[in-house]
Design an enzyme around this catalytic site. Structure first.
Site, mmCIF file in Angstrom:
data_model
loop_
_atom_site.group_PDB
_atom_site.id
_atom_site.type_symbol
_atom_site.label_atom_id
_atom_site.label_comp_id
_atom_site.label_asym_id
_atom_site.label_seq_id
_atom_site.Cartn_x
_atom_site.Cartn_y
_atom_site.Cartn_z
ATOM 1 N N GLU A 1 -7.012 3.854 -6.268
ATOM 2 C CA GLU A 1 -8.074 2.860 -6.240
ATOM 3 C C GLU A 1 -9.305 3.382 -6.979
ATOM 4 O O GLU A 1 -10.011 4.254 -6.479
ATOM 5 C CB GLU A 1 -8.441 2.516 -4.802
ATOM 6 C CG GLU A 1 -7.258 2.106 -3.937
ATOM 7 C CD GLU A 1 -7.551 2.320 -2.465
ATOM 8 O OE1 GLU A 1 -8.563 1.779 -1.965
ATOM 9 O OE2 GLU A 1 -6.779 3.040 -1.802
ATOM 10 N N HIS B 1 -13.482 -2.119 3.370
ATOM 11 C CA HIS B 1 -13.006 -3.064 2.357
ATOM 12 C C HIS B 1 -13.622 -4.463 2.481
ATOM 13 O O HIS B 1 -12.945 -5.476 2.298
ATOM 14 C CB HIS B 1 -11.483 -3.158 2.407
ATOM 15 C CG HIS B 1 -10.776 -1.929 1.934
ATOM 16 N ND1 HIS B 1 -11.336 -1.031 1.058
ATOM 17 C CD2 HIS B 1 -9.528 -1.440 2.227
ATOM 18 C CE1 HIS B 1 -10.479 -0.051 0.818
ATOM 19 N NE2 HIS B 1 -9.393 -0.271 1.519
ATOM 20 N N ASP C 1 -5.903 10.394 1.816
ATOM 21 C CA ASP C 1 -6.689 9.163 1.804
ATOM 22 C C ASP C 1 -8.114 9.592 1.486
ATOM 23 O O ASP C 1 -9.022 9.501 2.312
ATOM 24 C CB ASP C 1 -6.612 8.439 3.147
ATOM 25 C CG ASP C 1 -7.111 6.993 3.068
ATOM 26 O OD1 ASP C 1 -7.558 6.584 1.976
ATOM 27 O OD2 ASP C 1 -7.058 6.282 4.085
ATOM 28 N N HIS D 1 -6.086 -2.967 -4.991
ATOM 29 C CA HIS D 1 -5.460 -2.113 -3.975
ATOM 30 C C HIS D 1 -3.929 -2.153 -4.067
ATOM 31 O O HIS D 1 -3.251 -2.262 -3.045
ATOM 32 C CB HIS D 1 -5.921 -2.546 -2.583
ATOM 33 C CG HIS D 1 -5.876 -1.469 -1.550
ATOM 34 N ND1 HIS D 1 -4.699 -0.871 -1.150
ATOM 35 C CD2 HIS D 1 -6.850 -0.868 -0.833
ATOM 36 C CE1 HIS D 1 -4.950 0.028 -0.217
ATOM 37 N NE2 HIS D 1 -6.254 0.055 -0.004
ATOM 38 N N SER D 2 -3.383 -2.047 -5.260
ATOM 39 C CA SER D 2 -1.926 -2.003 -5.406
ATOM 40 C C SER D 2 -1.365 -0.658 -4.956
ATOM 41 O O SER D 2 -1.992 0.389 -5.130
ATOM 42 C CB SER D 2 -1.525 -2.248 -6.863
ATOM 43 O OG SER D 2 -1.757 -3.590 -7.231
ATOM 44 N N TYR D 3 -0.179 -0.717 -4.353
ATOM 45 C CA TYR D 3 0.577 0.476 -3.993
ATOM 46 C C TYR D 3 1.713 0.622 -5.000
ATOM 47 O O TYR D 3 2.591 -0.238 -5.086
ATOM 48 C CB TYR D 3 1.191 0.349 -2.606
ATOM 49 C CG TYR D 3 0.214 0.322 -1.461
ATOM 50 C CD1 TYR D 3 0.031 1.443 -0.648
ATOM 51 C CD2 TYR D 3 -0.496 -0.833 -1.156
ATOM 52 C CE1 TYR D 3 -0.846 1.411 0.427
ATOM 53 C CE2 TYR D 3 -1.371 -0.872 -0.085
ATOM 54 C CZ TYR D 3 -1.543 0.254 0.703
ATOM 55 O OH TYR D 3 -2.405 0.209 1.766
ATOM 56 N N GLN E 1 -9.802 6.748 -5.286
ATOM 57 C CA GLN E 1 -9.280 7.001 -3.950
ATOM 58 C C GLN E 1 -7.764 7.137 -4.034
ATOM 59 O O GLN E 1 -7.058 6.199 -4.413
ATOM 60 C CB GLN E 1 -9.640 5.853 -3.000
ATOM 61 C CG GLN E 1 -9.243 6.090 -1.546
ATOM 62 C CD GLN E 1 -10.279 6.874 -0.764
ATOM 63 O OE1 GLN E 1 -11.349 7.174 -1.288
ATOM 64 N NE2 GLN E 1 -9.979 7.192 0.488
ATOM 65 N N ASN F 1 -13.599 0.500 0.236
ATOM 66 C CA ASN F 1 -13.707 1.714 1.049
ATOM 67 C C ASN F 1 -14.657 1.484 2.223
ATOM 68 O O ASN F 1 -14.932 0.360 2.612
ATOM 69 C CB ASN F 1 -14.095 2.921 0.195
ATOM 70 C CG ASN F 1 -13.358 4.183 0.631
ATOM 71 O OD1 ASN F 1 -13.355 4.532 1.808
ATOM 72 N ND2 ASN F 1 -12.751 4.866 -0.323
ATOM 73 N N ARG F 2 -15.180 2.571 2.791
ATOM 74 C CA ARG F 2 -15.878 2.507 4.074
ATOM 75 C C ARG F 2 -17.388 2.593 3.946
ATOM 76 O O ARG F 2 -17.906 3.298 3.081
ATOM 77 C CB ARG F 2 -15.374 3.642 4.982
ATOM 78 C CG ARG F 2 -13.929 3.450 5.398
ATOM 79 C CD ARG F 2 -13.264 4.727 5.866
ATOM 80 N NE ARG F 2 -11.905 4.451 6.305
ATOM 81 C CZ ARG F 2 -10.849 4.350 5.484
ATOM 82 N NH1 ARG F 2 -11.011 4.512 4.175
ATOM 83 N NH2 ARG F 2 -9.660 4.083 5.974
#
Length: 325
Positions: free
Chosen positions: A290, A103, A232, A173-175, A270, A77-78
């Site tokens: 996430e 990330h 998000d 970070h899988s979609y 997330q 994340n940020r």
């Protein structure tokens, strides 16, 4: 079982490992610790790949932005402004989404080649992140263990030690698209989240204040409902930080009956509905869940701490379990 998957421009070879158990097949790359594919059965026993991925190494190298299936670090994340202070010392990070760090920076863990060793029903991935890598302090020794459990659940265990105070926040970070990776928009999936609060963000997706109540908002997933789009955001899980992985989310796809159950030790999750996903995919083709600590925690002493000190062991565990109904 491993096989050659490709070669990077600097001559480094990348390998792919295949894990199979209880009708589930996972393929993992040494590049970025990426889960390239994850095949699971539906209610009729038909298997399909339920994570987005590329068929070759070039796809990951030329399209790094989505972080498809990758191991994210040092900090998922940020971090606002690409900087933080720890023990009175300021640290300036790589602002790969100016002015913020995302990330782990321009060359985070997702773009590194990991050493991979087979273990019982799984893989152990290791690397040393040197002091100063992407601006983060401390020499960080990282181990990520991926295992397929007896019921076909995919378990991630992350561990790390440091020789100087630092911050750590790791995730996968899988979609997911439980209808199948090539089936299009995943907005019709149904989601339940054990989270009574979420962290509001500004236009740069930086938290603006304390977590807020989800009641009466589009962030209330305490009862199962369609995911839709436009997310998000970090959800503050009701359980907080726990020593053992506890169930926090369920994702269901009606047409196939596939169910993904998420358990974790982490305090946050997330939810990203991939609205910014680009070619060769389309926006909304997958859903990222996430598990992690909150965004910008190094600058937010009121958030659960991500500080790791010498003599301590960072440990995080997340389990993605699959079933069908």
């Amino acid at each position: 079982m491993s096989e050659h998957f490709g070669t990077l421009s600097d001559g480094t070879e990348v390998h792919r490992w295949t894990l199979e158990r209880a009708g589930v097949r996972a393929r993992v790359l040494s590049y970025g610790g990426i889960v390239q594919s994850l095949e699971v059965p539906d209610r009729d026993g038909r298997t399909a790949d339920v994570v987005l991925g590329f068929a070759d190494l070039d796809g990951y190298v030329t399209h790094p932005g989505p972080y498809l299936g990758a191991l994210i670090g040092r900090y998922a994340n940020r971090i606002a402004g690409g900087r933080f202070s720890l023990d009175g010392v300021a640290h300036v990070l790589g602002p790969n989404t100016p002015p913020h760090s995302l990330h782990g920076g321009a060359r985070g863990f997702d773009k590194r080649v990991w050493d991979v060793t087979p273990v019982a029903h799984g893989l152990r991935l290791t690397r040393v992140s040197p002091h100063g890598e992407e601006g983060f302090p401390g020499r960080l020794e990282v181990t990520a263990t991926y295992t397929l459990e007896a019921d076909g659940a995919l378990r991630f265990v992350y561990e790390a030690v440091t020789d100087a105070p630092t911050v750590v926040n790791l995730t996968n970070h899988s979609y997911f698209n439980l209808a199948g990776a090539a089936s299009g928009d995943a907005g019709g999936h149904e989601l339940r989240l054990a989270a009574s609060r979420f962290t509001p963000v500004d236009a740069d997706l930086i938290p603006t204040g304390v977590p807020e109540d989800v009641t009466g908002t589009r962030f209330d997933f305490r009862r199962t409902r369609k995911v839709g789009s436009g997310y998000d955001h970090n959800f503050a899980l009701d359980k907080g930080v726990t020593e053992d992985a506890r169930e926090v989310a369920e994702l269901y796809e009606p047409s196939t009956g596939r169910v993904l159950t998420v358990s974790t030790t982490e305090p946050g999750l997330q939810l990203y509905t991939a609205d910014q996903l680009g070619e060769p995919f389309s926006p909304g083709d997958g859903i990222a869940l996430e598990t992690q600590h909150f965004p910008d925690s190094p600058n937010r002493p009121d958030f659960p701490s991500t500080v790791l000190r010498p003599g301590e062991v960072y440990r995080s565990e997340t389990v993605y379990a699959f079933s069908a109904r």
